[in-house]
Design an enzyme around this catalytic site. Structure first.
Site, short mmCIF file in Angstrom:
data_model
loop_
_atom_site.label_atom_id
_atom_site.label_comp_id
_atom_site.label_asym_id
_atom_site.label_seq_id
_atom_site.Cartn_x
_atom_site.Cartn_y
_atom_site.Cartn_z
N GLU A 156 0.81 -1.22 0.00
CA GLU A 156 0.00 0.00 0.00
C GLU A 156 0.84 1.27 0.00
OE1 GLU A 156 0.92 1.63 2.93
OE2 GLU A 156 1.97 -0.30 3.25
N GLU B 274 4.53 -0.30 1.23
CA GLU B 274 4.50 -0.47 -0.24
C GLU B 274 4.42 -1.94 -0.65
OE1 GLU B 274 7.89 1.38 -2.09
OE2 GLU B 274 7.51 3.33 -1.17
#
Lengths: 350, 350
Positions: free
Chosen positions: B172, B315
């Site tokens: 994310e 991420e």
């Protein structure tokens, strides 16, 4: 140790470490947020004075037999040593699989397997003798043989770094060698043998008890001197352990990263560290093996393992996985955008 | 939760696990000596009822903004969310580097970034709204929006498994989302907020204190019900967190392995686990993040992380490294020789 002609190693420069960190700090991530990956990349680049090339990876698997197997210290017969060497050659062993996965080559070195491989292709023959002597009764090898094993590994590191190897890894095969490695670690540690010896390839409780007694006998008979790493290697070591220690020293001499594996590889690294403490700057740890003696390596070396997958196979399998992690770190260093190049705000909101 | 139309997941069969272990036990290594790698391979193969294919790896990076950033909870301004999305598109972010390293694709999904990307190529636009509301004052989203975010992730998992994805990973990007994830974990954990909240992208001590107070206010204002995961998601969650939770449920539904990352990904996995506990059989952990709330995920899930590199970037970076480890394990399963095929003694000496 006037008989050892290895050059004195140079420690990594603080200025090179700082320079590498400065680059890591301008990449598009919160500073330090990649944790140990940043530390790995920093040291890798500093070792090479700013050169961040990482292409060729070479895993050396040193194979040898151990006279102490006649005491019945292993779960497998010693015939498994040459059988596994043939398995390495045909690509079916765990180290082959993991080396392919991390795109590393596997170099197989016969340091003293009790088997005649003839001219089998793919084996580098550096046989010192058909296995060591039984350390429970006599020294495992002569002092000259210990030097020869070290020199062999050292020369291989020099040869392969000339051939372009950027990252070395030290693995091994040798039925009985967890007994030898535990004896080495117990010698340097000075504590109870029970804390150094484990079940190796899988001896049961009675087998472990016997293994501990055999190590005790080996230490009592030979009295290896912990202040003299060559004495330790010759009295309770193995030819493949000497080969690995030499490889580590040679890689460090050529300013190359060298990744160590589990207990046996750690025992070799300990010998290398005792010969020249500056080797520490060039050694990268990989996994924490399930073998208890391996923890002594981390204590003596004052470093922590990178991961613990409860592995206890040897061959360099943990080091192979370590290669991939080190490489990911160096790619972070080489391939990430900077805040400036990506046009990203790196300041706090006012 | 009658409004959720996800099918009930089937747990992995014990017989499939046993079958996979039987194969691992005849490979040329002492049984169990590859530790956690064997456990990973065993579960991966059992999930797929004996199929050990592992080719396509897809890392989903769900991006979204958070209304709570107006409370000043992050070290970076919220403009960094779209800026980082552009960085993902040009391949310069950490996740791009690590995805290339492990040969995985990166799929970028806009779940609710407060920015108009127009028709920018490479972004899957699933924007629910331009960021959530400020959870310190009102619920972050409506219950319908929470369902929509879950459904989006679920449908993407179905679509990509049809396209051949074998391994999913959930990552994310969203400035402020460590505040949201900590609020989720504190709700399910029920303990002090101080144990859930960390410095995220790097707030200082005063910033962390403020962050804790903001979470406290959000929980007091919204009273999320820990027995109702949809309520938790809608009141203190984020659109990207819902997307990840949906992806996890969808991957499990299609009998695909799904690797979770750090705190935010763990909060999403917790929501998925609360919706259907059988999802646990399909979830693979990767790293232990430095964020304290992440430890709560491992406690609730009763699993341990695979490694701890002190990373806290998000991420999907930890999950990317996890992909490589899972793949190494599956290759061990697929590529190693057996004792019989290699002609190796697997018996103790008599």
């Amino acid at each position: 140790m006037s008989e050892l002609l290895f050059p004195k190693l140079k420690p990594v420069l603080e200025s090179d470490l700082q320079k590498a960190q400065s680059h890591l700090d301008i990449l598009t991530k919160p500073p330090g947020s990649l944790g140990k990956l940043e530390k790995l990349a920093q040291r890798y680049v500093a070792i090479r004075n700013g050169d961040s090339t990482l292409n060729k990876k070479s895993i050396f698997v040193f194979a040898s037999d151990h006279g102490v197997t006649e005491e019945g210290v292993s779960a497998y017969p010693k015939e498994v040593t040459p059988q596994m060497v043939y398995n390495f050659l045909s690509g079916g062993a765990a180290i082959n699989v993991l080396a392919r996965h991390v795109q590393a080559e596997v170099i197989i070195v016969d340091m003293g397997v009790d088997h005649d491989f003839g001219n089998t292709e793919g084996i580098i023959s550096k046989k010192i003798e058909n296995g060591t002597q039984n350390m429970a009764k006599v020294p495992a090898m002569t002092r000259n043989q210990a030097i020869q094993s070290l020199q062999t590994g050292f020369d291989l590191a020099l040869e392969w770094s000339s051939k372009g190897t950027d990252v070395f890894a030290a693995g091994e095969m040798g039925i009985g060698n967890s007994t030898s490695a535990a004896a080495i670690m117990a010698t340097f540690d000075g504590g109870p043998i029970e804390l150094a010896a484990g079940s190796g390839t899988g001896v049961d409780e009675a087998g472990l008890k016997k293994k501990i007694e055999v190590i005790r006998k080996a230490l009592q008979t030979n009295k290896p001197n912990p202040k003299d790493p060559l004495d330790v290697l010759s009295k309770v070591g193995g030819f493949e352990i000497g080969g690995m220690a030499g490889l580590i020293l040679g890689a460090a001499e050529r300013k190359r990263a060298i990744i160590v594996d589990g207990l046996i590889s750690g025992a070799a690294a300990t010998i290398a560290l005792k010969i020249d403490p500056a080797v520490a700057d060039y050694v990268f740890t990989s996994h924490q093996s399930s073998e208890p003696g391996h923890a002594m390596f981390f204590q003596l070396y004052n470093q922590s393992p990178l991961f613990d997958f409860e592995m206890r196979l040897g061959e360099g399998t943990g080091a192979a996985l370590g290669i991939s992690i080190l490489e990911s770190a160096v790619k972070i260093y080489n391939e990430m955008a900077t805040f400036e190049s990506a046009g990203i705000s790196d300041k706090k909101p006012s």
